[in-house]
Design an enzyme around this catalytic site. Structure first.
Site, PDB file in Angstrom:
ATOM      1  N   CYS A 251       3.658   8.539   2.098  1.00 51.70           N
ATOM      2  CA  CYS A 251       4.183   8.385   1.890  1.00 51.70           C
ATOM      3  C   CYS A 251       3.641   7.601  -0.097  1.00 51.70           C
ATOM      4  O   CYS A 251       3.178   8.313  -1.063  1.00 51.70           O
ATOM      5  CB  CYS A 251       4.747   7.131   2.723  1.00 51.70           C
ATOM      6  SG  CYS A 251       5.869   5.762   2.261  1.00 51.70           S
ATOM      7  N   HIS A 252       2.934   6.420  -0.124  1.00 50.07           N
ATOM      8  CA  HIS A 252       2.327   5.941  -1.132  1.00 50.07           C
ATOM      9  C   HIS A 252       0.774   6.234  -1.182  1.00 50.07           C
ATOM     10  O   HIS A 252       0.342   5.605  -2.403  1.00 50.07           O
ATOM     11  CB  HIS A 252       2.799   4.208  -1.403  1.00 50.07           C
ATOM     12  CG  HIS A 252       4.450   4.051  -1.712  1.00 50.07           C
ATOM     13  ND1 HIS A 252       4.975   4.288  -0.992  1.00 50.07           N
ATOM     14  CD2 HIS A 252       5.100   3.093  -3.102  1.00 50.07           C
ATOM     15  CE1 HIS A 252       6.483   3.401  -1.286  1.00 50.07           C
ATOM     16  NE2 HIS A 252       5.597   3.261  -2.589  1.00 50.07           N
TER      17      HIS A 252
END
Length: 178
Positions: A103-104
């Site tokens: 994800c991030h």
């Protein structure tokens, strides 16, 4: 089995910590949460997960671990401003140890300046940051390039966790000499 560090700050994506951590522990690996303050209690952004920081980059050297897990959510953005945490992450990549970011999570890889020339994936909003840092972004559930394993989102967790466990199991397997 392997000892896996997890870089973590508050507001992590709950499932991006718990799903891979459970898969790693079920495979017999030791999971150690590394944050900025030993003993701190961190909560996921959805309020479903709560963990205690077992160490910091000062108390636990990256050399003491076999792999690194970087969950997403807001945690990587908080950690990317911590020079000791960025150096901790960079050490894993430089030492060619498995690094799994979802994800991030790749935000920490960008800050560590280790993505140039690599193929990665991430949450879509991190795509341009990766490309600007010299990476090639792919829209796939898991992208593996060298020691880096990346995934896009919580829906990718089964494949992401499987890829990380498989990498550790492969690295733990004995070398056959003929």
């Amino acid at each position: 089995m392997a000892k896996v560090a997890v870089t973590l700050a508050s507001d992590f994506e709950d499932s991006e910590l718990t799903h891979p951590a459970v898969a790693l522990e079920e495979a017999g690996h030791d999971v150690v949460v590394i944050g900025t303050e030993q003993g701190a209690i961190l909560r996921g952004k959805r309020g479903q997960a709560k963990v205690t920081v077992r160490g910091t980059p000062k108390s636990h050297a990256a050399a003491d671990f076999d792999a690194l897990l970087i969950p997403g959510g807001y945690s990587p953005d908080h950690l990317r401003t911590e020079p000791e945490m960025v150096a901790f992450v960079k050490h894993f990549v430089d030492q060619k140890k498995p690094v799994a970011a979802i994800c991030h999570g790749p935000q920490l890889l960008i800050e560590a300046d280790v993505v140039r020339g690599k193929r990665l994936t991430s949450w879509p909003s991190v795509r341009k940051d990766l490309e600007n840092a010299g990476a090639s972004w792919e829209d796939r559930e898991v992208v593996e390039d060298g020691n880096l394993i990346t995934s896009r989102k919580p829906d990718d967790l089964p494949a992401f966790s499987e890829a990380l466990v498989a990498r550790l199991d492969f690295e733990d397997s004995p070398t056959l000499v003929m």
